[in-house]
Design a protein around this motif. Structure first.
Motif, PDB file in Angstrom:
ATOM      1  N   VAL A  14       1.967   1.829  -3.575  1.00 43.23           N
ATOM      2  CA  VAL A  14       0.886   2.387  -4.387  1.00 43.23           C
ATOM      3  C   VAL A  14       0.728   3.881  -4.110  1.00 43.23           C
ATOM      4  O   VAL A  14       0.627   4.695  -5.041  1.00 43.23           O
ATOM      5  N   ASP A  48       1.409   6.984  -6.793  1.00 46.82           N
ATOM      6  CA  ASP A  48       0.424   8.027  -7.074  1.00 46.82           C
ATOM      7  C   ASP A  48       1.016   9.420  -6.857  1.00 46.82           C
ATOM      8  O   ASP A  48       0.806  10.316  -7.676  1.00 46.82           O
ATOM      9  N   GLY A  63       0.814  -1.216   0.000  1.00 45.52           N
ATOM     10  CA  GLY A  63       0.000   0.000   0.000  1.00 45.52           C
ATOM     11  C   GLY A  63       0.846   1.263   0.000  1.00 45.52           C
ATOM     12  O   GLY A  63       0.478   2.278  -0.602  1.00 45.52           O
ATOM     13  N   ARG A  92       1.338  -8.437  -6.293  1.00 44.05           N
ATOM     14  CA  ARG A  92       1.377  -7.916  -4.926  1.00 44.05           C
ATOM     15  C   ARG A  92       2.226  -8.809  -4.017  1.00 44.05           C
ATOM     16  O   ARG A  92       2.951  -8.320  -3.161  1.00 44.05           O
ATOM     17  N   ARG A  98      -2.922   2.277  -9.694  1.00 41.68           N
ATOM     18  CA  ARG A  98      -3.958   1.265  -9.929  1.00 41.68           C
ATOM     19  C   ARG A  98      -3.418   0.064 -10.702  1.00 41.68           C
ATOM     20  O   ARG A  98      -4.038  -0.993 -10.720  1.00 41.68           O
ATOM     21  N   GLN A  99      -2.259   0.223 -11.321  1.00 42.25           N
ATOM     22  CA  GLN A  99      -1.657  -0.900 -12.055  1.00 42.25           C
ATOM     23  C   GLN A  99      -1.108  -1.967 -11.121  1.00 42.25           C
ATOM     24  O   GLN A  99      -0.801  -3.074 -11.550  1.00 42.25           O
ATOM     25  N   ILE A 100      -0.982  -1.643  -9.857  1.00 39.65           N
ATOM     26  CA  ILE A 100      -0.456  -2.602  -8.881  1.00 39.65           C
ATOM     27  C   ILE A 100      -1.634  -3.401  -8.331  1.00 39.65           C
ATOM     28  O   ILE A 100      -2.191  -3.100  -7.282  1.00 39.65           O
ATOM     29  N   HIS A 101      -2.016  -4.395  -9.083  1.00 37.48           N
ATOM     30  CA  HIS A 101      -3.133  -5.245  -8.676  1.00 37.48           C
ATOM     31  C   HIS A 101      -2.812  -6.678  -9.105  1.00 37.48           C
ATOM     32  O   HIS A 101      -1.884  -6.919  -9.865  1.00 37.48           O
ATOM     33  N   GLY A 102      -3.547  -7.574  -8.564  1.00 39.43           N
ATOM     34  CA  GLY A 102      -3.319  -8.987  -8.853  1.00 39.43           C
ATOM     35  C   GLY A 102      -2.504  -9.624  -7.752  1.00 39.43           C
ATOM     36  O   GLY A 102      -1.560  -9.032  -7.224  1.00 39.43           O
ATOM     37  N   ARG A 103      -2.921 -10.820  -7.401  1.00 40.87           N
ATOM     38  CA  ARG A 103      -2.312 -11.537  -6.281  1.00 40.87           C
ATOM     39  C   ARG A 103      -0.823 -11.779  -6.476  1.00 40.87           C
ATOM     40  O   ARG A 103      -0.018 -11.576  -5.561  1.00 40.87           O
TER      41      ARG A 103
END
Length: 75
Positions: free
Chosen positions: A27, A31, A24, A46, A38-43
């Motif tokens: 992220v 920003d 977090g 992360r 928002r591109q930092i997603h997916g198990r």
């Protein structure tokens, strides 16, 4: 923001830097630096970043421990 660097590349740099304690934090920093956090997603992504943060903490702790190891020894 470095125009030659993608958001993902910057995320991995931040994870290795030791400046971020959680994904977090990465992220939020992305920003602030005008990357798209928002591109930092997916198990998997992360988890990779979290593992790298953990590894960086361990290395820093080990490095500090080896620097301090000789200070307690008597001459």
């Amino acid at each position: 923001m470095d125009a030659d660097k993608t958001t993902i590349e910057r995320a991995f740099e931040l994870a290795r830097s030791g400046d971020c304690r959680r994904v977090g934090d990465i992220v939020a920093r992305l920003d602030r630096e005008e990357y798209d956090g928002r591109q930092i997603h997916g198990r998997v992504l992360r988890k990779q970043l979290a593992d790298l943060i953990k590894e960086t903490k361990v290395r820093a702790r080990d490095a500090a421990g080896s620097r301090n190891a000789g200070k307690d020894a008597e001459p």
